[in-house]
Design an enzyme around this catalytic site. Structure first.
Site, PDB file in Angstrom:
ATOM      1  N   ALA A  23      55.153  36.264  19.349  1.00  0.00           N
ATOM      2  CA  ALA A  23      55.361  34.821  19.260  1.00  0.00           C
ATOM      3  C   ALA A  23      54.004  34.159  19.465  1.00  0.00           C
ATOM      4  CB  ALA A  23      56.336  34.376  20.344  1.00  0.00           C
TER       5      ALA A  23
ATOM      6  N   GLU B  22      60.027  43.040  18.280  1.00  0.00           N
ATOM      7  CA  GLU B  22      61.434  42.607  18.287  1.00  0.00           C
ATOM      8  C   GLU B  22      61.933  42.334  16.868  1.00  0.00           C
ATOM      9  OE1 GLU B  22      60.446  39.521  21.284  1.00  0.00           O
ATOM     10  OE2 GLU B  22      62.273  40.182  22.278  1.00  0.00           O
TER      11      GLU B  22
ATOM     12  N   GLU C 278      54.814  41.414  26.982  1.00  0.00           N
ATOM     13  CA  GLU C 278      55.108  40.100  27.586  1.00  0.00           C
ATOM     14  C   GLU C 278      54.789  40.023  29.069  1.00  0.00           C
ATOM     15  OE1 GLU C 278      57.070  41.685  25.435  1.00  0.00           O
ATOM     16  OE2 GLU C 278      57.753  40.276  23.911  1.00  0.00           O
TER      17      GLU C 278
HETATM   18  N1  COA Z   1      49.789  34.166  19.433  1.00  0.00           N
HETATM   19  C1  COA Z   1      48.832  33.339  18.969  1.00  0.00           C
HETATM   20  N2  COA Z   1      47.666  33.746  18.459  1.00  0.00           N
HETATM   21  C2  COA Z   1      47.466  35.062  18.419  1.00  0.00           C
HETATM   22  C3  COA Z   1      48.396  35.998  18.866  1.00  0.00           C
HETATM   23  C4  COA Z   1      49.617  35.489  19.392  1.00  0.00           C
HETATM   24  N3  COA Z   1      50.598  36.299  19.818  1.00  0.00           N
HETATM   25  N4  COA Z   1      47.901  37.238  18.704  1.00  0.00           N
HETATM   26  C5  COA Z   1      46.691  37.084  18.152  1.00  0.00           C
HETATM   27  N5  COA Z   1      46.420  35.776  17.988  1.00  0.00           N
HETATM   28  C6  COA Z   1      45.216  35.168  17.407  1.00  0.00           C
HETATM   29  C7  COA Z   1      44.045  35.230  18.392  1.00  0.00           C
HETATM   30  O1  COA Z   1      44.122  34.171  19.311  1.00  0.00           O
HETATM   31  C8  COA Z   1      42.881  35.105  17.442  1.00  0.00           C
HETATM   32  O2  COA Z   1      42.778  33.759  17.034  1.00  0.00           O
HETATM   33  P1  COA Z   1      41.309  33.044  17.024  1.00  0.00           P
HETATM   34  O3  COA Z   1      40.499  33.853  16.041  1.00  0.00           O
HETATM   35  O4  COA Z   1      41.587  31.646  16.559  1.00  0.00           O
HETATM   36  O5  COA Z   1      40.804  33.152  18.420  1.00  0.00           O
HETATM   37  C9  COA Z   1      43.355  35.891  16.228  1.00  0.00           C
HETATM   38  O6  COA Z   1      44.785  35.931  16.297  1.00  0.00           O
HETATM   39  C10 COA Z   1      42.848  37.298  16.188  1.00  0.00           C
HETATM   40  O7  COA Z   1      43.212  37.945  17.388  1.00  0.00           O
HETATM   41  P2  COA Z   1      42.167  38.669  18.366  1.00  0.00           P
HETATM   42  O8  COA Z   1      42.736  38.689  19.741  1.00  0.00           O
HETATM   43  O9  COA Z   1      40.796  38.080  18.218  1.00  0.00           O
HETATM   44  O10 COA Z   1      42.158  40.143  17.737  1.00  0.00           O
HETATM   45  P3  COA Z   1      41.802  41.499  18.493  1.00  0.00           P
HETATM   46  O11 COA Z   1      41.670  42.535  17.441  1.00  0.00           O
HETATM   47  O12 COA Z   1      40.686  41.317  19.447  1.00  0.00           O
HETATM   48  O13 COA Z   1      43.123  41.830  19.375  1.00  0.00           O
HETATM   49  C11 COA Z   1      45.496  42.021  19.770  1.00  0.00           C
HETATM   50  C12 COA Z   1      44.372  42.090  18.747  1.00  0.00           C
HETATM   51  C13 COA Z   1      46.805  42.125  19.021  1.00  0.00           C
HETATM   52  C14 COA Z   1      45.383  43.176  20.784  1.00  0.00           C
HETATM   53  C15 COA Z   1      45.406  40.669  20.540  1.00  0.00           C
HETATM   54  O14 COA Z   1      45.318  39.611  19.588  1.00  0.00           O
HETATM   55  C16 COA Z   1      46.588  40.380  21.424  1.00  0.00           C
HETATM   56  O15 COA Z   1      46.712  40.959  22.493  1.00  0.00           O
HETATM   57  N6  COA Z   1      47.482  39.448  20.980  1.00  0.00           N
HETATM   58  C17 COA Z   1      48.600  39.014  21.762  1.00  0.00           C
HETATM   59  C18 COA Z   1      49.697  40.040  21.762  1.00  0.00           C
HETATM   60  C19 COA Z   1      50.846  39.590  22.649  1.00  0.00           C
HETATM   61  O16 COA Z   1      50.703  39.461  23.855  1.00  0.00           O
HETATM   62  N7  COA Z   1      51.997  39.349  22.024  1.00  0.00           N
HETATM   63  C20 COA Z   1      53.186  38.977  22.714  1.00  0.00           C
HETATM   64  C21 COA Z   1      53.264  37.515  22.857  1.00  0.00           C
HETATM   65  S1  COA Z   1      54.707  37.085  23.818  1.00  0.00           S
END
Ligand code: COA
Length: 261
Positions: free
Chosen positions: A67, A115, A135
């Site tokens: 999300a 999910e 989460e």
């Molecule tokens: N919600 C909003 N934005 C998200 C996102 C999410 N769940 N997951 C990734 N993004 C965005 C990042 O903020 C970033 O945006 P920006 O370039 O404007 O800063 C972009 O997507 C790229 O992500 P980034 O974190 O830079 O890539 P990465 O390769 O370093 O890491 C992940 C990849 C998936 C490990 C990391 O993005 C992450 O942990 N995301 C969240 C996962 C999560 O907790 N999901 C559950 C949410 S309840």
């Protein structure tokens, strides 16, 4: 076909390819995307010509990274409950859809992305895909059905471990746990594999496929007697034209031509 901001749709014969299309945000599910998803799934229910769906993410990095965290700061105690119920409702529409929906997991499937994949009927993943429910890192829990569906798919012990540790697992491990049906080695093999499986399923009698989805979902519905659902569904199949055609084709030693009637 309707057009959307964050979802792109492509028709390939009777199969609708649904691509979550916000690659710069790793296809994170914001409110708008969820609402678009609801409309797309409703279209799948309504349109007879659509016999199967592939759900995938744009780009090579993510299926859906969860999300959209940037919208979380607006959530209150009341609105967060509605938020979870809304997501659950849309994902349950996917799970109950009478037409097969295959998740083609092309990268990260985290949080709401995992999910979403779990709400689909089958999951095909590229070997580099990563699955997880992170989460708890944010101080929350899965809210779009993940606590229930992950437990159904991998069992209580592993589901608790994955959700409490927030560990990510690769596609091979996900397959060994029963979270994924098939793993392909490269991105280019992903959609063809999903298409091949759907082609097989959509060549069968559509009413029988719908009844199988109903009966298997009934296992997890505490208010439903699955054996009764099975007997009712069996009789629904038996009154169909396709049942007559299936038996006739068998005796005439030819391939059945099912009409979905
Ligand atoms: N919600 C909003 N934005 C998200 C996102 C999410 N769940 N997951 C990734 N993004 C965005 C990042 O903020 C970033 O945006 P920006 O370039 O404007 O800063 C972009 O997507 C790229 O992500 P980034 O974190 O830079 O890539 P990465 O390769 O370093 O890491 C992940 C990849 C998936 C490990 C990391 O993005 C992450 O942990 N995301 C969240 C996962 C999560 O907790 N999901 C559950 C949410 S309840």
């Amino acid at each position: 076909m309707a057009t959307f901001e964050n979802i792109s749709l492509t028709r390939k014969g009777a199969v609708l390819l649904v691509t979550l299309n916000r690659p710069s945000k790793l296809n994170a599910l914001n409110m708008r995307t969820l609402e678009e998803m609801r409309q797309v799934i409703q279209q799948v229910y309504d349109e007879d010509a659509i016999r199967g769906v592939i759900l995938t993410g744009a780009g090579e990095k993510a299926f859906v990274a969860g999300a959209d965290i940037s919208e979380f700061s607006e959530l209150t105690e009341v609105s967060s409950r509605k938020f979870a119920e809304n997501g659950q409702e849309i994902f349950t529409m996917i799970e109950n859809c009478p037409k097969p929906i295959v998740a083609a997991v092309n990268g990260f499937a985290l949080g709401g992305g995992c999910e979403l994949a779990m709400a689909c009927h089958l999951r095909i993943a590229v070997q580099t895909a990563q699955f997880g429910q992170p989460e708890v890192n944010l101080g929350i829990i899965p809210g779009f059905g993940g606590t229930q569906r992950l437990t159904q798919l991998v069992g209580k012990g592993k589901a608790l471990e994955l959700m409490m540790t927030a560990d990510m697992i690769g596609a091979d491990e996900a397959k060994s746990l029963g979270l994924v049906n098939h793993v392909v080695a490269t991105q280019t093999e992903l959609l063809p594999k999903a298409e091949a499986i759907l082609q097989k399923i959509t060549s069968k009698a559509p009413i029988a496929i719908e009844m199988i989805i109903n009966c298997v979902n009934a296992v997890y519905n505490k208010d439903e007697n699955g054996y009764q659902t099975e007997a009712n569904s069996f009789s629904i199949c038996c009154k169909s034209e396709d049942f007559k055609e299936g038996v006739k084709a068998f005796t005439e030693k030819r391939k059945a031509a099912f009409q979905g009637k």
